[in-house]
Design a protein around this motif. Structure first.
Motif, PDB file in Angstrom:
ATOM      1  N   THR A   2       1.009  -0.848  -0.193  1.00  0.00           N
ATOM      2  CA  THR A   2      -0.102   0.320   0.078  1.00  0.00           C
ATOM      3  C   THR A   2       0.977   1.140   0.130  1.00  0.00           C
ATOM      4  O   THR A   2       2.178   1.328   0.222  1.00  0.00           O
ATOM      5  N   ALA A   4       0.921   3.409   2.198  1.00  0.00           N
ATOM      6  CA  ALA A   4       0.947   4.052   3.301  1.00  0.00           C
ATOM      7  C   ALA A   4       2.451   3.162   4.419  1.00  0.00           C
ATOM      8  O   ALA A   4       2.836   3.649   4.756  1.00  0.00           O
ATOM      9  N   PRO A  41      -7.362   7.549  10.373  1.00  0.00           N
ATOM     10  CA  PRO A  41      -7.948   5.971   9.531  1.00  0.00           C
ATOM     11  C   PRO A  41      -6.608   5.127   8.901  1.00  0.00           C
ATOM     12  O   PRO A  41      -5.806   5.584   9.208  1.00  0.00           O
ATOM     13  N   ASP A  42      -7.156   4.218   8.295  1.00  0.00           N
ATOM     14  CA  ASP A  42      -6.290   2.550   8.614  1.00  0.00           C
ATOM     15  C   ASP A  42      -5.064   3.514   8.005  1.00  0.00           C
ATOM     16  O   ASP A  42      -4.170   2.859   9.131  1.00  0.00           O
ATOM     17  N   ALA A  43      -5.328   3.905   6.693  1.00  0.00           N
ATOM     18  CA  ALA A  43      -4.249   3.948   6.361  1.00  0.00           C
ATOM     19  C   ALA A  43      -2.856   4.711   6.623  1.00  0.00           C
ATOM     20  O   ALA A  43      -1.711   4.601   6.768  1.00  0.00           O
ATOM     21  N   LEU A  44      -3.022   5.672   7.834  1.00  0.00           N
ATOM     22  CA  LEU A  44      -2.267   6.701   8.678  1.00  0.00           C
ATOM     23  C   LEU A  44      -2.257   5.811   9.642  1.00  0.00           C
ATOM     24  O   LEU A  44      -1.042   6.173   9.954  1.00  0.00           O
ATOM     25  N   GLY A  95     -12.385  10.949   8.544  1.00  0.00           N
ATOM     26  CA  GLY A  95     -11.653  10.546   7.578  1.00  0.00           C
ATOM     27  C   GLY A  95     -10.727  10.736   7.310  1.00  0.00           C
ATOM     28  O   GLY A  95      -9.589  11.136   8.137  1.00  0.00           O
ATOM     29  N   ASP A  96     -10.046  10.152   5.572  1.00  0.00           N
ATOM     30  CA  ASP A  96      -8.615  10.909   5.804  1.00  0.00           C
ATOM     31  C   ASP A  96      -8.280  11.677   6.044  1.00  0.00           C
ATOM     32  O   ASP A  96      -8.996  13.099   6.167  1.00  0.00           O
ATOM     33  N   TRP A  97      -6.903  12.534   6.992  1.00  0.00           N
ATOM     34  CA  TRP A  97      -6.654  13.664   7.138  1.00  0.00           C
ATOM     35  C   TRP A  97      -6.061  14.549   5.615  1.00  0.00           C
ATOM     36  O   TRP A  97      -5.599  13.834   5.319  1.00  0.00           O
ATOM     37  N   GLY A  98      -6.334  15.852   5.918  1.00  0.00           N
ATOM     38  CA  GLY A  98      -5.305  16.824   4.681  1.00  0.00           C
ATOM     39  C   GLY A  98      -6.674  17.616   4.904  1.00  0.00           C
ATOM     40  O   GLY A  98      -7.767  17.460   5.894  1.00  0.00           O
ATOM     41  N   GLU A 119      -4.336  15.365   0.705  1.00  0.00           N
ATOM     42  CA  GLU A 119      -4.198  14.510   2.154  1.00  0.00           C
ATOM     43  C   GLU A 119      -3.032  13.991   2.276  1.00  0.00           C
ATOM     44  O   GLU A 119      -2.096  14.589   1.778  1.00  0.00           O
ATOM     45  N   VAL A 121      -0.685  10.850   4.046  1.00  0.00           N
ATOM     46  CA  VAL A 121      -0.079  10.222   3.082  1.00  0.00           C
ATOM     47  C   VAL A 121       0.201  10.258   1.670  1.00  0.00           C
ATOM     48  O   VAL A 121       1.252  10.438   1.931  1.00  0.00           O
TER      49      VAL A 121
END
Length: 492
Positions: A2, A4, A41-44, A95-98, A119, A121
């Motif tokens: 991914t 991330a 969020p999961d990616a972060l 949600g996604d940071w940004g 965002e 990431v």
């Protein structure tokens, strides 16, 4: 792998290749991430479990709170830029940071705002790449223009209006929802200016806050010690302001007897006998209300002869323009000082205009000519009274309410923004007919200010103007078009 996970690998590789130059801060446990007041969020999470920040010789970025650090103003401040000249902030909501935004409030007098990435990431990916090849973020090729927050609040975009609330005359907003590209610059300037000599301490600053999880950026000018630098967008007065003011005050008086007390108005026959014309928007008020007493605020006496407290010193009366140019409303006390609140009247047209407050002592006014712009009209003043009374009552449920501050907001020079008084010669060639006519009609040495596009309230201090001589003494104040402009004529 991914994006991330690739970010983690890229930073680990940089730390391995350049030890002592790039240092990664320890990551966070899931328990720590779960305890944050914002969603992660999961990616972060994939990144933050491994890396809690990056430190180099030039930057120190922290990707989450440590010690006393907290999330605030709708986002997270990652760290400083250019050794404190700027800051890097990221929206941290649902949600996604940004987005990721760099702000430079002090760079060579330019207030620079750049939205670097949509965002977090994705920004981290670019940051790692720039660290690897030694490049800098390119300069913005696209720009958006900030808008007055009051304009956004009163506009047709319901979502943006919901984000800014009522808006503030000294705040702008940058819409971040659909930018044309990245990095994207914001075309914007503060409402204060350090040109023309600062008025006092030059302590003005910019406060940045992200709204709605990063959907908008609010830029608030805190004007302290500098003159206003550009016009503001004021809240529009409701078309039914006179009727609304009467209704709101009557409702408050019924709900909170003793806290809000209203005196009866008078008939049109009595108003017809006044030595000045009384326009219909004022008659609507005066037919119903002749005085307003609210605990904590200066009592308003709207009818002639209502109180001996409003007797005006003869010399002050002359300095204010004389008969037919104003209507006294209240004596305002602040500390040992006294000021006269009044609504300005244009004798030629009969127009009732702005409400201003001026020191009551002629000697004080002569040495330190100044005034406070209190309201755009008599109905606007009554709406302001009603609003302050309502807030005080809501803040003291079950107890006797009192408006705090003892009316300091109506007293001259008590901390409100300063419009810049200018020598009248600056208006001589103006395309604005009112400015040009004022410049042609008053003597040399006069200073003036345009009050049509300044915040309410504002403090107009003629004696703070750089060109106003220290030894000058005021002869009289002049208020063209019922206070839309204000001028100080010195003794010659």
């Amino acid at each position: 792998m991914t994006d991330a996970a690739q970010v983690v690998v890229a930073f680990r590789e940089l730390e391995r290749e350049r030890p002592g130059e790039i240092e990664l801060l320890a990551g966070f446990t899931d328990a720590e991430l779960d305890a944050w007041p914002v969603e992660v969020p999961d990616a972060l999470r994939t990144v933050l479990r491994e890396i809690g920040g990056v430190e180099t010789e030039d930057v120190q970025f922290s990707f989450g709170p440590r010690g006393r650090q907290v999330f605030a103003d709708g986002g997270w401040t990652l760290g400083e830029l250019d050794f404190g000249e700027g800051s890097l902030i990221v929206g941290a909501g649902a949600g996604d940071w940004g987005p990721v935004v760099s702000v430079y409030p002090y760079r060579d007098g330019d207030r620079e705002v750049v939205v670097e990435a949509p965002e977090f990431v994705g920004w981290l990916t670019g940051f790692a790449a720039r660290l690897a090849d030694g490049t800098q973020l390119p300069a913005p090729a696209v720009f958006v223009r900030a808008a007055a927050s009051v304009e956004a609040a009163e506009g047709t975009d319901a979502e943006l209006a919901g984000l800014v609330g009522r808006g503030d005359p000294l705040s702008d907003v940058v819409d971040l929802r659909d930018l044309p590209g990245y990095p994207c610059g914001a075309v914007w300037e503060p409402y204060f200016s350090t040109a023309h000599n600062t008025a006092d301490t030059s302590g003005s600053e910019i406060q940045f806050s992200l709204l709605g999880g990063g959907r908008a950026l609010l830029l608030r000018s805190v004007v302290s010690g500098d003159f206003l630098g550009r016009p503001v967008r004021r809240h529009a007065l409701p078309e039914d302001a006179p009727h609304r003011a009467v209704a709101e005050l009557r409702e408050l008086a019924a709900q909170f007897p003793g806290f809000v007390v209203l005196e009866p108005g008078c008939a049109d026959a009595a108003l017809d006998a006044w030595p000045v014309p009384v326009p219909e928007e004022v008659r609507i008020v005066l037919r119903e209300i002749g005085g307003v007493t609210i605990t904590g605020l200066p009592p308003l006496n709207l009818l002639p002869g209502a109180s001996a407290d409003l007797e005006v010193d003869p010399e002050l009366h002359r300095m204010l323009g004389g008969d037919g140019t104003y209507r006294p409303l209240a004596q305002v006390r602040y500390g040992r000082g006294h000021a006269l609140a009044q609504v300005r009247i244009d004798p030629a047209s009969g127009q009732w205009g702005y409400v201003v407050s001026v020191p009551s002592d002629p000697a004080t006014l002569r040495k330190y000519p100044e005034l406070k712009l209190v309201a755009e009209s008599l109905p606007a003043l009554l709406l302001a009274y009603a609003g302050r009374a309502r807030r005080a009552a809501e803040a003291a449920p079950g107890s006797a309410p009192r408006v705090p501050g003892e009316g300091a907001w109506m007293f001259p020079n008590t901390g409100e923004p300063w419009p810049r008084p200018v020598p009248l010669a600056e208006w001589a060639a103006s395309a604005d007919p009112l400015l040009a006519a004022t410049a042609a009609g008053l003597p040399d040495g006069t200073h003036a200010a345009d009050l049509r596009e300044v915040p309410v309230p504002s403090d107009l201090c003629f004696h703070r103007a750089a060109a106003w001589p220290y030894t000058a003494r005021l002869d009289r104040l002049h208020f063209p078009e019922a206070g839309r402009l204000a001028a100080a004529v010195p003794v010659t």
